[in-house]
Design a protein around this motif. Structure first.
Motif, PDB file in Angstrom:
ATOM      1  N   ALA A 174       0.459  -1.438   0.248  1.00 54.34           N
ATOM      2  CA  ALA A 174      -0.257  -0.266   0.167  1.00 54.34           C
ATOM      3  C   ALA A 174       0.565   1.695  -0.167  1.00 54.34           C
ATOM      4  O   ALA A 174       0.290   2.320  -0.787  1.00 54.34           O
ATOM      5  N   LYS A 175       2.078   1.539   0.982  1.00 55.86           N
ATOM      6  CA  LYS A 175       2.232   2.172   0.955  1.00 55.86           C
ATOM      7  C   LYS A 175       3.499   2.925  -0.146  1.00 55.86           C
ATOM      8  O   LYS A 175       3.517   3.636  -1.038  1.00 55.86           O
ATOM      9  N   ASP A 176       4.400   1.328  -1.309  1.00 49.65           N
ATOM     10  CA  ASP A 176       4.406   1.424  -2.266  1.00 49.65           C
ATOM     11  C   ASP A 176       3.370   2.314  -3.510  1.00 49.65           C
ATOM     12  O   ASP A 176       4.018   3.256  -3.876  1.00 49.65           O
ATOM     13  N   LEU A 177       2.557   1.713  -3.399  1.00 50.03           N
ATOM     14  CA  LEU A 177       1.349   2.130  -4.192  1.00 50.03           C
ATOM     15  C   LEU A 177       1.314   3.555  -4.477  1.00 50.03           C
ATOM     16  O   LEU A 177       0.839   4.384  -5.031  1.00 50.03           O
ATOM     17  N   PHE A 178       0.511   4.131  -2.509  1.00 48.44           N
ATOM     18  CA  PHE A 178       0.622   5.376  -2.458  1.00 48.44           C
ATOM     19  C   PHE A 178       1.556   6.367  -2.236  1.00 48.44           C
ATOM     20  O   PHE A 178       0.729   7.906  -3.201  1.00 48.44           O
ATOM     21  N   GLN A 179       2.703   6.324  -2.296  1.00 49.96           N
ATOM     22  CA  GLN A 179       3.594   7.174  -2.624  1.00 49.96           C
ATOM     23  C   GLN A 179       3.615   7.040  -4.335  1.00 49.96           C
ATOM     24  O   GLN A 179       4.166   8.717  -5.140  1.00 49.96           O
ATOM     25  N   LEU A 218       1.052   9.379  -5.619  1.00 50.32           N
ATOM     26  CA  LEU A 218       1.950  10.432  -4.847  1.00 50.32           C
ATOM     27  C   LEU A 218       2.240  11.235  -6.025  1.00 50.32           C
ATOM     28  O   LEU A 218       2.873  12.812  -6.559  1.00 50.32           O
ATOM     29  N   ILE A 219       3.080  10.269  -7.293  1.00 48.91           N
ATOM     30  CA  ILE A 219       4.486  11.200  -7.802  1.00 48.91           C
ATOM     31  C   ILE A 219       4.371  11.654  -8.775  1.00 48.91           C
ATOM     32  O   ILE A 219       4.338  12.631  -9.571  1.00 48.91           O
ATOM     33  N   ILE A 220       3.246  10.451  -9.293  1.00 54.60           N
ATOM     34  CA  ILE A 220       2.116  10.618 -10.426  1.00 54.60           C
ATOM     35  C   ILE A 220       1.710  12.064 -10.580  1.00 54.60           C
ATOM     36  O   ILE A 220       1.366  13.206 -11.474  1.00 54.60           O
ATOM     37  N   LEU A 221       1.433  11.890  -9.250  1.00 47.31           N
ATOM     38  CA  LEU A 221       0.119  13.769  -8.768  1.00 47.31           C
ATOM     39  C   LEU A 221       1.275  14.448  -9.024  1.00 47.31           C
ATOM     40  O   LEU A 221       0.902  15.905  -9.199  1.00 47.31           O
ATOM     41  N   CYS A 276      -4.594   4.848  -7.053  1.00 52.70           N
ATOM     42  CA  CYS A 276      -4.680   3.033  -6.313  1.00 52.70           C
ATOM     43  C   CYS A 276      -4.877   2.352  -6.338  1.00 52.70           C
ATOM     44  O   CYS A 276      -4.673   0.760  -6.584  1.00 52.70           O
ATOM     45  N   ARG A 277      -6.206   2.253  -6.438  1.00 50.09           N
ATOM     46  CA  ARG A 277      -6.997   1.364  -6.910  1.00 50.09           C
ATOM     47  C   ARG A 277      -6.873   0.630  -8.241  1.00 50.09           C
ATOM     48  O   ARG A 277      -7.128  -0.781  -8.665  1.00 50.09           O
ATOM     49  N   ASN A 278      -6.938   0.969  -9.653  1.00 47.12           N
ATOM     50  CA  ASN A 278      -6.532   0.468 -10.982  1.00 47.12           C
ATOM     51  C   ASN A 278      -5.438  -0.049 -11.077  1.00 47.12           C
ATOM     52  O   ASN A 278      -5.127  -1.102 -11.505  1.00 47.12           O
ATOM     53  N   ARG A 279      -3.711   0.807 -10.288  1.00 44.14           N
ATOM     54  CA  ARG A 279      -2.890   0.247 -10.326  1.00 44.14           C
ATOM     55  C   ARG A 279      -3.297  -1.704  -9.274  1.00 44.14           C
ATOM     56  O   ARG A 279      -2.216  -2.020  -9.825  1.00 44.14           O
ATOM     57  N   TRP A 280      -3.674  -1.261  -8.385  1.00 47.88           N
ATOM     58  CA  TRP A 280      -3.641  -2.350  -7.471  1.00 47.88           C
ATOM     59  C   TRP A 280      -4.272  -4.068  -7.496  1.00 47.88           C
ATOM     60  O   TRP A 280      -4.547  -4.886  -7.944  1.00 47.88           O
ATOM     61  N   GLN A 281      -5.795  -2.570  -9.047  1.00 45.73           N
ATOM     62  CA  GLN A 281      -6.489  -3.911  -9.897  1.00 45.73           C
ATOM     63  C   GLN A 281      -5.304  -4.805 -10.775  1.00 45.73           C
ATOM     64  O   GLN A 281      -5.467  -6.006 -11.046  1.00 45.73           O
ATOM     65  N   GLU A 282      -4.844  -3.980 -11.577  1.00 46.01           N
ATOM     66  CA  GLU A 282      -3.890  -4.275 -12.263  1.00 46.01           C
ATOM     67  C   GLU A 282      -2.643  -5.028 -12.014  1.00 46.01           C
ATOM     68  O   GLU A 282      -2.468  -6.742 -12.209  1.00 46.01           O
ATOM     69  N   GLU A 283      -2.356  -5.161 -10.802  1.00 47.00           N
ATOM     70  CA  GLU A 283      -1.811  -6.068 -10.018  1.00 47.00           C
ATOM     71  C   GLU A 283      -2.010  -7.330  -9.460  1.00 47.00           C
ATOM     72  O   GLU A 283      -1.552  -8.512  -9.746  1.00 47.00           O
ATOM     73  N   LEU A 284      -3.180  -7.270  -9.557  1.00 47.64           N
ATOM     74  CA  LEU A 284      -3.484  -8.337  -8.461  1.00 47.64           C
ATOM     75  C   LEU A 284      -3.545  -9.757 -10.275  1.00 47.64           C
ATOM     76  O   LEU A 284      -3.886 -10.818 -10.295  1.00 47.64           O
ATOM     77  N   ARG A 285      -3.995  -8.506 -11.415  1.00 43.48           N
ATOM     78  CA  ARG A 285      -4.392  -9.283 -12.283  1.00 43.48           C
ATOM     79  C   ARG A 285      -2.961 -10.020 -12.433  1.00 43.48           C
ATOM     80  O   ARG A 285      -3.131 -11.237 -13.204  1.00 43.48           O
ATOM     81  N   ARG A 286      -2.213  -9.066 -12.909  1.00 42.96           N
ATOM     82  CA  ARG A 286      -1.010  -9.799 -12.802  1.00 42.96           C
ATOM     83  C   ARG A 286      -0.435 -10.515 -12.314  1.00 42.96           C
ATOM     84  O   ARG A 286       0.542 -12.085 -13.030  1.00 42.96           O
ATOM     85  N   ARG A 287      -0.446 -11.082 -10.932  1.00 45.59           N
ATOM     86  CA  ARG A 287      -0.254 -11.942  -9.930  1.00 45.59           C
ATOM     87  C   ARG A 287      -1.173 -13.320 -10.409  1.00 45.59           C
ATOM     88  O   ARG A 287      -0.862 -14.047  -9.690  1.00 45.59           O
TER      89      ARG A 287
END
Lengths: 221, 188
Positions: free
Chosen positions: B43-48, B51-54, B77-88
């Protein structure tokens, strides 16, 4: 390699807006007709984007530390570095004739009698009967800050541009022997942590001494 | 601090307070990630990253938000986590979408995904290369002075070194792209 280097320089200048109108039009024409050149420029653009992210990351990490610290010590602004001050006063007993500061001997006469001379650094000339005790006062101060969830001794650079340094807690500790001092400082460390609302983990007995020596940095979750 | 204030501070180099403030949105992301097979560290990595994108976007000319900053960060974060879950390859549960989530994130996220790979490629370079590239691209140091301070013969040598570093970075970036399922850049 020469040609590739020139091409990359061109792409670099193009993306950074350093080409003149003619150079720009020329490169754009080559990009239109040559997919490899197009890809090179696109990849270089991406690398420059990655470079920008690299540049922004330290600020984001720094803010995270302030955020964590703000949660750790509520009421103290994130930008302010708060300090935890632990000071220990070790009263080390020395058997011997010389008394550098006689007033000190009188301060704690009762304690002196109970100290075994074995724990002392005996002078070369051992006194026969009348043993006068001299006390050496050792004073340790360590200022620690939370860094990424880790309590670490403060360094000079931590105090630059971070607002005021505040003392959160000052604890004088007096003990009659080095071993007792160790023990007391340890317990004060834990007490100090608890008072500030940190669920302190039990830490090994020697850890504060090691901490004072800069040998370890205990983790407080 | 209101959203426009935060964006202004991010844009004008007074970002520290604004960024600290924005971390207030981290717990929500943490909940979302931890409820969906992730850890606090994820979560921290995702959120950071969000933040960098923003932060990067805020520095762009004419950047406009169509929703609140909190929604924006969470949506990324939600979109990227969704993508990560698919990747996993996990059973890809659909993560709940906020009603005011911006709909046009796909393009932004594809691009930022590539920037992220590029960042990792750059990071993986040796210190010498990274130092040279940082000096040139971030600190805007002229090549001649970089050459002097790192003991190269002259501007030409620095230029060659920079070229080699960029070539290596590009190679690594390409191989990172091949590893992940992130879409290859589309060239129209």
């Amino acid at each position: 390699m020469r040609n590739e280097l020139i091409l990359l320089e061109l792409a670099d200048g193009y993306l950074r807006g350093e080409l003149n109108a003619i150079e720009r039009a020329e490169l754009e024409e080559r990009m239109r007709t040559n997919p490899e050149i197009r890809e090179l420029v696109e990849d270089h653009r991406t690398l420059l984007g990655g470079m920008q992210r690299l540049a922004l990351r330290p600020a984001v990490d720094k803010a995270y530390r302030s955020y964590r610290f703000g949660k750790w010590a509520p009421g103290i602004g994130g930008a302010v570095v708060a300090a935890m001050l632990i000071s220990g006063t070790a009263l080390l007993m020395t058997g011997g004739h010389e008394t550098s500061d006689p007033t000190n001997t009188e301060l704690i006469p009762a304690a002196l009698d109970t100290i075994a001379p074995a724990a002392t650094e005996a002078p070369s000339v051992a006194p026969a009967e009348e043993v006068r005790h001299t006390q050496q006062v050792k004073h340790d101060t360590v200022i620690m800050i939370m860094r990424n969830g880790v309590l670490t001794p403060i360094a000079a650079k931590d105090t630059v541009g971070k607002g005021t340094l505040r003392t959160v807690k000052t604890v004088p500790i007096t003990a009659s022997s080095p071993a007792e001092l160790k023990q007391r400082m340890d317990s004060v460390r834990r007490a100090g942590a608890t008072e500030q609302g940190i669920p302190a983990k039990a830490i090994p007995k020697d850890s504060l001494i090691l901490l004072l020596d800069g040998a370890v940095s205990p983790r407080i979750e | 601090m209101s959203d426009p204030d935060i964006l202004l501070q991010l844009r004008t180099g007074r970002e520290h307070k604004a960024l600290v403030k924005l971390y207030a949105h981290l717990p929500k992301v943490e909940r979302m990630v931890r409820n969906n097979n992730g850890t606090r560290a994820d979560a921290k990595d995702l959120f950071q990253d969000a933040l960098i994108i923003l932060f990067g976007k805020a520095k762009e000319e004419g950047f406009k938000l169509t929703c609140s900053i909190g929604t924006y960060l969470f949506a990324i974060c939600r979109n990227r986590w969704q993508e990560e879950l698919r990747r996993r390859g996990r059973f890809a549960q659909e993560l709940e979408t906020a009603p005011d989530e911006p709909a046009d994130l796909a393009e932004l996220l594809a691009e930022e995904g590539r920037f992220g790979s590029a960042e990792r490629a750059l990071r993986s370079l040796g210190d010498k290369c990274l130092d040279l590239l940082k000096r040139f691209y971030l600190l805007k140091e002229p090549l001649i002075s970089i050459a002097k301070s790192i003991g190269l013969a002259g501007e030409g040598a620095a230029k060659t070194r920079k070229y080699k570093c960029l070539e290596e970075a590009r190679k690594r970036y390409r191989s990172l792209l091949a590893q992940t399922s992130v879409a290859q850049p589309q060239h129209p």
